[in-house]
Motif scaffolding. Structure first.
Motif, PDB file in Angstrom:
ATOM      1  N   THR A   1       3.759  -4.028   3.240  1.00 44.50           N
ATOM      2  CA  THR A   1       4.784  -3.162   2.664  1.00 44.50           C
ATOM      3  C   THR A   1       4.153  -1.822   2.334  1.00 44.50           C
ATOM      4  N   VAL A   2       4.721  -0.775   2.883  1.00 41.66           N
ATOM      5  CA  VAL A   2       4.205   0.575   2.656  1.00 41.66           C
ATOM      6  C   VAL A   2       5.214   1.332   1.814  1.00 41.66           C
TER       7      VAL A   2
ATOM      8  N   VAL B   1       0.847  -1.195   0.000  1.00 42.88           N
ATOM      9  CA  VAL B   1       0.000   0.000   0.000  1.00 42.88           C
ATOM     10  C   VAL B   1       0.881   1.242   0.000  1.00 42.88           C
ATOM     11  N   GLN B   2       0.275   2.349  -0.350  1.00 42.00           N
ATOM     12  CA  GLN B   2       1.003   3.613  -0.340  1.00 42.00           C
ATOM     13  C   GLN B   2       0.887   4.261   1.041  1.00 42.00           C
ATOM     14  N   ALA B   3       1.867   5.064   1.357  1.00 43.20           N
ATOM     15  CA  ALA B   3       1.838   5.797   2.615  1.00 43.20           C
ATOM     16  C   ALA B   3       0.556   6.609   2.709  1.00 43.20           C
TER      17      ALA B   3
ATOM     18  N   SER C   1       6.530   4.764  -0.189  1.00 41.58           N
ATOM     19  CA  SER C   1       6.472   6.213   0.046  1.00 41.58           C
ATOM     20  C   SER C   1       6.056   6.956  -1.200  1.00 41.58           C
TER      21      SER C   1
ATOM     22  N   VAL D   1      -0.820   4.701   7.297  1.00 45.84           N
ATOM     23  CA  VAL D   1       0.408   3.906   7.410  1.00 45.84           C
ATOM     24  C   VAL D   1       1.583   4.670   6.812  1.00 45.84           C
ATOM     25  N   THR D   2       2.754   4.347   7.316  1.00 44.80           N
ATOM     26  CA  THR D   2       3.989   4.963   6.834  1.00 44.80           C
ATOM     27  C   THR D   2       4.963   3.852   6.445  1.00 44.80           C
TER      28      THR D   2
ATOM     29  N   ASP E   1       5.946   1.299   8.946  1.00 46.83           N
ATOM     30  CA  ASP E   1       5.040   0.210   9.306  1.00 46.83           C
ATOM     31  C   ASP E   1       5.301  -1.054   8.491  1.00 46.83           C
ATOM     32  N   THR E   2       6.219  -0.981   7.556  1.00 47.63           N
ATOM     33  CA  THR E   2       6.571  -2.147   6.757  1.00 47.63           C
ATOM     34  C   THR E   2       7.165  -3.232   7.639  1.00 47.63           C
TER      35      THR E   2
END
Length: 123
Positions: free
Chosen positions: A120-121, A11-13, A123, A85-86, A89-90
């Motif tokens: 997996t986040v 996902v994206q931040a 950026s 999420v950032t 958080d991965t």
């Protein structure tokens, strides 16, 4: 008790993500449940925990306000709602069950572990 975590992905931040953990067994309410995570090169760390009844919850201080743990004892499922999420958080997220109704924050207090789901986040 067998645990199966799901819901991970890329996902994206800033996005939200919901992890779920389903369990075997008929006495799910007798187990406190916890979520832990392990990032590459780091030790496993506590994320959140919930008592057998679902009344009491605990969170890592750094995650309060962004993550929410909940459970559905009828469905034998515990969830972790992650928001904003950032990349930090991965990690691989693990659910765990404790043979006690009182939640705990120490991984050594848990008796059963799932295989984990990768979050997996980007950026």
């Amino acid at each position: 008790v067998q645990l199966q975590a799901s819901g991970g992905g890329v996902v994206q931040a800033g996005a939200s993500l919901r992890l779920s953990c389903t369990t075997s067994g008929r006495t799910f309410a007798a187990y406190a449940m916890g979520w832990f995570r392990q990032a590459p090169g780091k030790e496993r760390e506590f994320v959140a925990a919930i008592s057998g009844s679902g009344v009491r919850t605990h969170y890592a201080d750094s995650l309060k306000g962004r993550f929410t743990i909940s459970r559905d004892n009828d469905k034998r499922t515990v969830n972790l709602q992650m928001s904003v999420v950032t990349p930090e958080d991965t990690a691989v997220y693990y659910c765990a069950a404790r043979r006690h109704t009182v939640a705990a924050t120490n991984s050594n207090d848990y008796d059963y572990w799932g295989r984990g789901t990768q979050v997996t986040v980007s950026s």
